[in-house]
Design a protein around this motif. Sequence first.
Motif, PDB file in Angstrom:
ATOM      1  N   GLY A 269       0.807  -1.209   0.000  1.00  0.00           N
ATOM      2  CA  GLY A 269       0.000   0.000   0.000  1.00  0.00           C
ATOM      3  C   GLY A 269       0.839   1.256   0.000  1.00  0.00           C
ATOM      4  N   ASN A 270       0.271   2.258  -0.633  1.00  0.00           N
ATOM      5  CA  ASN A 270       0.863   3.584  -0.653  1.00  0.00           C
ATOM      6  C   ASN A 270       0.310   4.316   0.558  1.00  0.00           C
ATOM      7  OD1 ASN A 270       1.819   6.092  -1.262  1.00  0.00           O
ATOM      8  ND2 ASN A 270       0.732   6.289  -3.198  1.00  0.00           N
ATOM      9  N   LEU A 271       1.156   4.685   1.501  1.00  0.00           N
ATOM     10  CA  LEU A 271       0.695   5.327   2.732  1.00  0.00           C
ATOM     11  C   LEU A 271       0.560   6.836   2.590  1.00  0.00           C
ATOM     12  CD1 LEU A 271       2.787   3.264   5.298  1.00  0.00           C
ATOM     13  CD2 LEU A 271       0.439   2.865   4.500  1.00  0.00           C
ATOM     14  N   GLY A 272       1.177   7.409   1.584  1.00  0.00           N
ATOM     15  CA  GLY A 272       1.028   8.843   1.374  1.00  0.00           C
ATOM     16  C   GLY A 272       2.221   9.454   0.670  1.00  0.00           C
TER      17      GLY A 272
ATOM     18  N   ALA B  96       5.316  -1.117  13.000  1.00  0.00           N
ATOM     19  CA  ALA B  96       4.836  -1.552  14.319  1.00  0.00           C
ATOM     20  C   ALA B  96       3.507  -2.286  14.202  1.00  0.00           C
ATOM     21  CB  ALA B  96       4.693  -0.347  15.243  1.00  0.00           C
ATOM     22  N   LYS B  97       2.716  -1.915  13.224  1.00  0.00           N
ATOM     23  CA  LYS B  97       1.377  -2.482  13.061  1.00  0.00           C
ATOM     24  C   LYS B  97       1.372  -3.777  12.245  1.00  0.00           C
ATOM     25  CE  LYS B  97      -3.273  -1.013  11.760  1.00  0.00           C
ATOM     26  NZ  LYS B  97      -4.076   0.094  11.232  1.00  0.00           N
ATOM     27  N   TYR B  98       2.255  -3.869  11.262  1.00  0.00           N
ATOM     28  CA  TYR B  98       2.279  -5.024  10.359  1.00  0.00           C
ATOM     29  C   TYR B  98       3.651  -5.703  10.422  1.00  0.00           C
ATOM     30  CZ  TYR B  98      -1.858  -2.703   8.568  1.00  0.00           C
ATOM     31  OH  TYR B  98      -3.090  -2.093   8.459  1.00  0.00           O
ATOM     32  N   PRO B  99       3.787  -6.811  11.143  1.00  0.00           N
ATOM     33  CA  PRO B  99       5.088  -7.474  11.265  1.00  0.00           C
ATOM     34  C   PRO B  99       5.591  -8.077   9.953  1.00  0.00           C
ATOM     35  CG  PRO B  99       3.375  -8.724  12.414  1.00  0.00           C
ATOM     36  CD  PRO B  99       2.751  -7.444  11.958  1.00  0.00           C
ATOM     37  N   ASN B 100       4.716  -8.199   8.959  1.00  0.00           N
ATOM     38  CA  ASN B 100       5.115  -8.755   7.665  1.00  0.00           C
ATOM     39  C   ASN B 100       5.681  -7.693   6.720  1.00  0.00           C
ATOM     40  OD1 ASN B 100       2.606  -7.470   7.312  1.00  0.00           O
ATOM     41  ND2 ASN B 100       2.071  -8.800   5.594  1.00  0.00           N
ATOM     42  N   ALA B 101       5.814  -6.451   7.222  1.00  0.00           N
ATOM     43  CA  ALA B 101       6.208  -5.369   6.326  1.00  0.00           C
ATOM     44  C   ALA B 101       7.047  -4.315   7.033  1.00  0.00           C
ATOM     45  CB  ALA B 101       4.964  -4.707   5.743  1.00  0.00           C
ATOM     46  N   GLY B 102       7.682  -3.510   6.214  1.00  0.00           N
ATOM     47  CA  GLY B 102       8.411  -2.349   6.693  1.00  0.00           C
ATOM     48  C   GLY B 102       7.900  -1.119   5.968  1.00  0.00           C
ATOM     49  N   ILE B 103       8.249   0.031   6.494  1.00  0.00           N
ATOM     50  CA  ILE B 103       7.829   1.291   5.886  1.00  0.00           C
ATOM     51  C   ILE B 103       9.042   1.915   5.215  1.00  0.00           C
ATOM     52  CG2 ILE B 103       6.918   3.603   6.340  1.00  0.00           C
ATOM     53  CD1 ILE B 103       5.308   2.259   8.647  1.00  0.00           C
ATOM     54  N   VAL B 104       8.888   2.205   3.933  1.00  0.00           N
ATOM     55  CA  VAL B 104       9.983   2.746   3.131  1.00  0.00           C
ATOM     56  C   VAL B 104       9.560   4.107   2.589  1.00  0.00           C
ATOM     57  CG1 VAL B 104      11.480   2.381   1.127  1.00  0.00           C
ATOM     58  CG2 VAL B 104      10.669   0.411   2.443  1.00  0.00           C
ATOM     59  N   THR B 105      10.466   5.075   2.688  1.00  0.00           N
ATOM     60  CA  THR B 105      10.237   6.374   2.059  1.00  0.00           C
ATOM     61  C   THR B 105      11.120   6.462   0.824  1.00  0.00           C
ATOM     62  OG1 THR B 105       9.704   7.419   4.170  1.00  0.00           O
ATOM     63  CG2 THR B 105      10.273   8.889   2.347  1.00  0.00           C
ATOM     64  N   PHE B 106      10.457   6.629  -0.322  1.00  0.00           N
ATOM     65  CA  PHE B 106      11.126   6.803  -1.607  1.00  0.00           C
ATOM     66  C   PHE B 106      11.065   8.282  -1.968  1.00  0.00           C
ATOM     67  CE2 PHE B 106       9.049   2.598  -1.887  1.00  0.00           C
ATOM     68  CZ  PHE B 106      10.127   1.793  -2.186  1.00  0.00           C
TER      69      PHE B 106
ATOM     70  N   HIS C  47       5.984  -1.960   2.618  1.00  0.00           N
ATOM     71  CA  HIS C  47       6.732  -2.853   1.738  1.00  0.00           C
ATOM     72  C   HIS C  47       6.872  -4.238   2.373  1.00  0.00           C
ATOM     73  CE1 HIS C  47       8.987  -2.271  -2.004  1.00  0.00           C
ATOM     74  NE2 HIS C  47       9.735  -3.292  -1.598  1.00  0.00           N
ATOM     75  N   LEU C  48       6.529  -5.263   1.623  1.00  0.00           N
ATOM     76  CA  LEU C  48       6.521  -6.650   2.076  1.00  0.00           C
ATOM     77  C   LEU C  48       7.918  -7.189   2.394  1.00  0.00           C
ATOM     78  CD1 LEU C  48       4.482  -9.037   2.407  1.00  0.00           C
ATOM     79  CD2 LEU C  48       5.071  -9.675   0.055  1.00  0.00           C
ATOM     80  N   LYS C  49       8.000  -7.991   3.452  1.00  0.00           N
ATOM     81  CA  LYS C  49       9.253  -8.679   3.801  1.00  0.00           C
ATOM     82  C   LYS C  49       9.316 -10.030   3.095  1.00  0.00           C
ATOM     83  CE  LYS C  49       9.795  -6.570   8.348  1.00  0.00           C
ATOM     84  NZ  LYS C  49       9.832  -6.832   9.794  1.00  0.00           N
ATOM     85  N   LYS C  50      10.520 -10.515   2.846  1.00  0.00           N
ATOM     86  CA  LYS C  50      10.736 -11.774   2.119  1.00  0.00           C
ATOM     87  C   LYS C  50      10.011 -12.975   2.752  1.00  0.00           C
ATOM     88  CE  LYS C  50      15.184 -10.976  -0.015  1.00  0.00           C
ATOM     89  NZ  LYS C  50      16.612 -11.314  -0.051  1.00  0.00           N
ATOM     90  N   ALA C  51      10.085 -13.081   4.045  1.00  0.00           N
ATOM     91  CA  ALA C  51       9.499 -14.238   4.741  1.00  0.00           C
ATOM     92  C   ALA C  51       7.987 -14.326   4.536  1.00  0.00           C
ATOM     93  CB  ALA C  51       9.808 -14.179   6.231  1.00  0.00           C
ATOM     94  N   HIS C  52       7.386 -13.260   4.062  1.00  0.00           N
ATOM     95  CA  HIS C  52       5.931 -13.214   3.885  1.00  0.00           C
ATOM     96  C   HIS C  52       5.552 -13.045   2.406  1.00  0.00           C
ATOM     97  CE1 HIS C  52       5.491 -12.906   8.229  1.00  0.00           C
ATOM     98  NE2 HIS C  52       6.530 -12.099   8.191  1.00  0.00           N
TER      99      HIS C  52
END
Length: 152
Positions: free
Chosen positions: A81-84, A113-123, A144-149
Amino acid sequence: MTRYYEDLEVGQVYKHPVTRTATDVDNLLYVTLSHNPQPLHIDDEFAKKTMHGTRIVSSLWTLAFVNAQAVMPLTLGTTLGNLGYEEIRFPTPVRIGDTIRSETHIVSMRESAKYPNAGIVTFEHVGYNQRNEVVVRAKQVSLHLKKAHAIT
């Protein structure tokens, strides 16, 4: 190449190979689809009387094109998802006939903190015209999705 959260690093710069000359058709289709009746984009006589002296391309078309160049190398199948957007700037207008190129910088990353399967990336997406003038600069925050998921 699929790029997961772990594949990205702050400071990386991706220079996108696709360039595009902005055409009258691009501009007219975009303003028609978005219901944007701004005469600066569609009325030659109006635009001649402005500081630009000619019609200019919708800035949101410019943002969309530059942002889209990051999909294949960075987010295809891995964005949740695009967070903004933050700090969107259009320092130089795009004119019909300008050729746009772009690059994306990884500005920051953190665990979600909310989604353990993802990280937040600023491009940070930066678009340039053929004179190397910046036409758009925008920071996009993405989940952004993590590899394990990985979704298969």
